[in-house]
Design an enzyme around this catalytic site. Structure first.
Site, PDB file in Angstrom:
ATOM      1  CB  THR A 150      -0.947   0.013   1.223  1.00 61.78           C
ATOM      2  OG1 THR A 150      -0.164  -0.031   2.409  1.00 61.78           O
ATOM      3  CG2 THR A 150      -1.905  -1.156   1.203  1.00 61.78           C
ATOM      4  N   PRO A 151       0.273   2.387  -0.473  1.00 59.21           N
ATOM      5  CG  PRO A 151      -1.078   3.889  -1.666  1.00 59.21           C
ATOM      6  CD  PRO A 151      -1.059   2.499  -1.092  1.00 59.21           C
ATOM      7  CD1 TRP A 152       4.189   7.405   0.027  1.00 62.59           C
ATOM      8  CD2 TRP A 152       2.760   9.130   0.228  1.00 62.59           C
ATOM      9  NE1 TRP A 152       4.378   8.241  -1.051  1.00 62.59           N
ATOM     10  CE2 TRP A 152       3.521   9.307  -0.949  1.00 62.59           C
ATOM     11  CE3 TRP A 152       1.814  10.093   0.567  1.00 62.59           C
ATOM     12  CZ2 TRP A 152       3.351  10.409  -1.781  1.00 62.59           C
ATOM     13  CZ3 TRP A 152       1.641  11.183  -0.267  1.00 62.59           C
ATOM     14  CH2 TRP A 152       2.403  11.329  -1.430  1.00 62.59           C
ATOM     15  CE  LYS A 176       6.401  -2.295   1.239  1.00 64.17           C
ATOM     16  NZ  LYS A 176       6.548  -1.021   1.976  1.00 64.17           N
ATOM     17  CB  SER A 178       3.887   3.645   2.348  1.00 64.43           C
ATOM     18  OG  SER A 178       4.963   4.560   2.223  1.00 64.43           O
ATOM     19  CB  SER A 230       3.969   5.124  -8.589  1.00 62.43           C
ATOM     20  OG  SER A 230       4.992   4.183  -8.423  1.00 62.43           O
ATOM     21  CD  GLU A 251      -7.514  -0.147  -7.641  1.00 65.34           C
ATOM     22  OE1 GLU A 251      -7.628   0.968  -8.171  1.00 65.34           O
ATOM     23  OE2 GLU A 251      -8.366  -1.044  -7.756  1.00 65.34           O
ATOM     24  CB  CYS A 285      -4.907   7.472  -6.933  1.00 65.86           C
ATOM     25  SG  CYS A 285      -6.396   6.974  -6.080  1.00 65.86           S
ATOM     26  CD  GLU A 384      -0.045   9.893  -9.793  1.00 62.82           C
ATOM     27  OE1 GLU A 384       0.892   9.090  -9.733  1.00 62.82           O
ATOM     28  OE2 GLU A 384      -1.196   9.644  -9.378  1.00 62.82           O
TER      29      GLU A 384
HETATM   30  P1  NAD Z   1       5.077   3.826  -4.723  1.00 63.66           P
HETATM   31  O1  NAD Z   1       4.827   3.057  -5.959  1.00 63.66           O
HETATM   32  O2  NAD Z   1       6.363   4.518  -4.578  1.00 63.66           O
HETATM   33  O3  NAD Z   1       4.978   2.862  -3.443  1.00 63.66           O
HETATM   34  C1  NAD Z   1       3.809   2.146  -3.175  1.00 63.66           C
HETATM   35  C2  NAD Z   1       4.177   0.933  -2.332  1.00 63.66           C
HETATM   36  O4  NAD Z   1       5.009   0.082  -3.108  1.00 63.66           O
HETATM   37  C3  NAD Z   1       4.970   1.256  -1.062  1.00 63.66           C
HETATM   38  O5  NAD Z   1       4.566   0.402  -0.021  1.00 63.66           O
HETATM   39  C4  NAD Z   1       6.398   0.945  -1.478  1.00 63.66           C
HETATM   40  O6  NAD Z   1       7.246   0.598  -0.404  1.00 63.66           O
HETATM   41  C5  NAD Z   1       6.182  -0.236  -2.396  1.00 63.66           C
HETATM   42  N1  NAD Z   1       7.259  -0.461  -3.357  1.00 63.66           N
HETATM   43  C6  NAD Z   1       8.109   0.440  -3.898  1.00 63.66           C
HETATM   44  N2  NAD Z   1       8.974  -0.167  -4.734  1.00 63.66           N
HETATM   45  C7  NAD Z   1       8.652  -1.481  -4.735  1.00 63.66           C
HETATM   46  C8  NAD Z   1       9.169  -2.623  -5.395  1.00 63.66           C
HETATM   47  N3  NAD Z   1      10.210  -2.533  -6.219  1.00 63.66           N
HETATM   48  N4  NAD Z   1       8.590  -3.816  -5.177  1.00 63.66           N
HETATM   49  C9  NAD Z   1       7.522  -3.931  -4.345  1.00 63.66           C
HETATM   50  N5  NAD Z   1       6.996  -2.884  -3.669  1.00 63.66           N
HETATM   51  C10 NAD Z   1       7.550  -1.678  -3.869  1.00 63.66           C
HETATM   52  O7  NAD Z   1       3.854   4.808  -4.546  1.00 63.66           O
HETATM   53  P2  NAD Z   1       3.620   5.899  -3.404  1.00 63.66           P
HETATM   54  O8  NAD Z   1       4.508   7.051  -3.719  1.00 63.66           O
HETATM   55  O9  NAD Z   1       3.711   5.260  -2.062  1.00 63.66           O
HETATM   56  O10 NAD Z   1       2.086   6.273  -3.623  1.00 63.66           O
HETATM   57  C11 NAD Z   1       1.662   7.182  -4.556  1.00 63.66           C
HETATM   58  C12 NAD Z   1       1.131   6.493  -5.783  1.00 63.66           C
HETATM   59  O11 NAD Z   1       0.064   5.615  -5.444  1.00 63.66           O
HETATM   60  C13 NAD Z   1       0.547   7.469  -6.783  1.00 63.66           C
HETATM   61  O12 NAD Z   1       0.974   7.135  -8.081  1.00 63.66           O
HETATM   62  C14 NAD Z   1      -0.948   7.267  -6.643  1.00 63.66           C
HETATM   63  O13 NAD Z   1      -1.692   7.640  -7.774  1.00 63.66           O
HETATM   64  C15 NAD Z   1      -1.032   5.818  -6.344  1.00 63.66           C
HETATM   65  N6  NAD Z   1      -2.301   5.482  -5.688  1.00 63.66           N
HETATM   66  C16 NAD Z   1      -3.282   4.862  -6.434  1.00 63.66           C
HETATM   67  C17 NAD Z   1      -4.524   4.580  -5.857  1.00 63.66           C
HETATM   68  C18 NAD Z   1      -5.627   3.933  -6.661  1.00 63.66           C
HETATM   69  O14 NAD Z   1      -6.633   3.538  -6.076  1.00 63.66           O
HETATM   70  N7  NAD Z   1      -5.509   3.805  -7.974  1.00 63.66           N
HETATM   71  C19 NAD Z   1      -4.761   4.920  -4.525  1.00 63.66           C
HETATM   72  C20 NAD Z   1      -3.754   5.549  -3.813  1.00 63.66           C
HETATM   73  C21 NAD Z   1      -2.519   5.823  -4.409  1.00 63.66           C
END
Ligand code: NAD
Length: 494
Positions: A150-152, A176, A178, A230, A251, A285, A384
């Site tokens: 999940t993200p932050w 796991k 963020s 992302s 997502e 998002c 984005e």
């Molecule tokens: P991110 O992709 O950097 O990280 C998301 C999660 O993935 C974190 O827990 C991170 O630790 C993990 N991660 C990072 N690298 C990884 C890897 N190589 N392998 C496995 N896991 C890994 O995204 P973010 O900056 O935390 O969140 C923002 C993004 O999330 C934006 O792009 C936003 O649009 C998206 N988001 C989408 C939705 C939706 O419903 N579509 C909802 C919320 C956020």
């Protein structure tokens, strides 16, 4: 406050003893440190989720799981203040928004409890067949042990959307969160244990994406990865999961347009636009990051929007009256301000905001920002940003608006504002997006499907679609005649 990982209802540090600091983005102070898990820790959590799944959880009936979800929801209600306060300290969002997230999460656990109940009541689905010698039904079985990443931006909500739906379906979870905002996930884990959730059903590992996240995606004990984050990371997760054909749902990001026609009620339209662009500091998002305004009303509309943006109270989210908090961390602050600087170099104008609010010299604060003189090739129009930055372009007619709105690799959400409801409906139907809003914006209907088309992901969360993410249809066909098939009967051979 819990700062250890939850594995099989036991709290543990990382095998290496390494930790990650958690920072309050409003004052940059370190408020806790959490374990930095590696593959060894992830393996333990996956083993626990597998043992729980194979050891009986997959055979529980929907009513039993519904009862667990309802007790979990009650536990959340009783820790409402603790959760909201912690979310604001860890993530930065204003306290009323944290309360909103906690309350919505409670409703989601309750909704999935009802859906788990119905799984039993609805029983197996009969398939209509042309022949009367077969009876075929479809049973729905849990997918298995799920890895959830999940993200932050919505830590409580993102945990809930996945965990509540998976538990309703009969799956077990390794979450796991963020590494930037893990604290409320750990508090939710504590609430689940206190509410009597059986050991191994919810496990939480904390750590970075490259260490803990990749270990989870590549662990053979995991049946499916449910990822929110992302588009760049989503692509990598999908590629890694492909190695052993693990199921994935994604997502991902968005570059969401709002189309404002010239027949709107101006003040109402300005408020929906500002809400879309600036709620949760624009770190949503589905955040409205592209405004398409019909040329006849552009000046009037933008004047009012600037004035509303300037009136938004920015500050520490725990303070009364604050409407916008800081961005989540220094890296995000640098990324968002970098986009604003790049836009100016490319020829855009900072029409409102663009810098630090007066008097807020510590913390990752940015004013609500509006960019004009934007062209379709600029990075702020195409990529984005994930911050409180709205880019504006004018259009003259409906076709041009739809064309500009759809000219993006993303397809998460799109909004149309018009008093002409037939036109709003017609335009919404033409927008390439998984979620469309007419005469409103960012309204999350928890009973309806949520997710994107194009590069915004695959699969849907929320409502019954969220639960289907964690169910596999299983065909059950029964032979009815009191006779064999007769395929090898010599009397019928040609
Ligand atoms: P991110 O992709 O950097 O990280 C998301 C999660 O993935 C974190 O827990 C991170 O630790 C993990 N991660 C990072 N690298 C990884 C890897 N190589 N392998 C496995 N896991 C890994 O995204 P973010 O900056 O935390 O969140 C923002 C993004 O999330 C934006 O792009 C936003 O649009 C998206 N988001 C989408 C939705 C939706 O419903 N579509 C909802 C919320 C956020």
């Amino acid at each position: 406050m819990r700062t250890d990982m939850l594995i099989e209802n036991t709290w543990k540090g990382a095998a290496t003893g390494r930790t990650i600091d958690c920072t309050n983005p409003a004052d940059e102070s370190v408020i806790a440190s959490i374990p930095a898990a590696n593959a060894e820790d992830v393996e333990q959590a996956v083993d626990a989720a597998r043992r729980a799944f194979d050891g009986g959880w997959k055979q529980t009936d929907g009513k039993t799981r519904a009862a667990h979800l309802r007790r979990f929801a009650e536990g959340i209600k009783s820790r409402r203040d603790d959760l909201a306060q912690l979310e604001t300290k860890d993530n930065g969002k204003p306290l009323p928004e944290s309360y909103f997230d906690v309350d919505t999460a409670t409703q989601i656990y309750e909704m999935y409890a009802d859906l788990a109940d119905q799984l039993d009541e609805n029983g197996e689905e009969a398939v209509d067949l042309p022949d009367d010698f077969l009876r075929t039904t479809v049973a729905y079985r849990p997918v298995g042990a799920i890895g959830m990443i999940t993200p932050w931006n919505y830590p409580i909500e993102q945990f809930t959307w996945k965990v509540a739906a998976a538990i309703a379906a009969g799956c077990t979870c390794v979450v796991k969160p963020s590494e930037f905002t893990s604290l409320t996930a750990l508090m939710l884990g504590e609430i689940a244990v206190d509410a009597g959730m059986p050991a191994g059903v919810i496990n939480i590992v904390t750590g970075t994406g490259p260490d803990a996240g990749e270990a989870l995606v590549t662990n053979p004990g995991i049946d499916k990865i449910s990822f929110t984050g992302s588009t760049v990371t989503g692509r990598r997760v999908m590629a890694m999961a492909a190695a052993d054909l693990k199921r994935v749902s994604l997502e991902l990001g968005g570059k969401n347009p709002i189309i404002v026609f010239d027949d709107v009620d101006l003040d109402r339209a300005v408020e929906w636009t500002a809400f879309g662009a600036f709620v949760n500091q624009g770190q949503v998002c589905t955040s409205t990051s592209r405004l398409l305004i019909q040329d006849r009303i552009a000046d009037d509309f933008l004047g009012r929007l600037k004035s509303l943006a300037g009136s938004i109270v920015v500050g520490d989210g725990t303070r009364d009256g604050v409407q916008m908090g800081p961005l989540v961390n220094a890296a995000q602050y640098d990324k968002v301000t970098g986009y604003v600087a790049a836009a100016q170099t490319e020829g855009a104008t900072v029409f409102a905001g663009g810098g630090r609010p007066d008097g807020l010299n510590t913390g990752y604060f940015l004013q609500p920002t509006i960019l004009t003189d934007v062209t379709p090739d600029m990075s702020v129009w195409r990529e984005e940003i994930f911050g409180p930055v709205l880019s504006v372009m004018a259009f003259s007619d409906e076709d041009e608006a739809v064309r500009l709105a759809n000219d993006t690799p993303y397809g998460l959400a799109a909004t149309v504002l018009s008093e002409d409801t037939e036109r709003a409906e017609r335009v919404a139907d033409q927008l390439d997006a998984g979620i469309t809003w007419q005469n409103c914006n960012q309204v999350v209907v928890i009973q309806a499907p949520w997710g994107g088309v194009k590069k915004s992901g695959m699969g849907r969360e929320l409502g019954k679609w969220g639960m289907q993410n964690f169910l596999e249809p299983k065909q059950k066909t029964r032979w009815l005649p009191d006779a064999g098939i007769g395929w090898y009967d010599p009397s019928t051979a040609a």
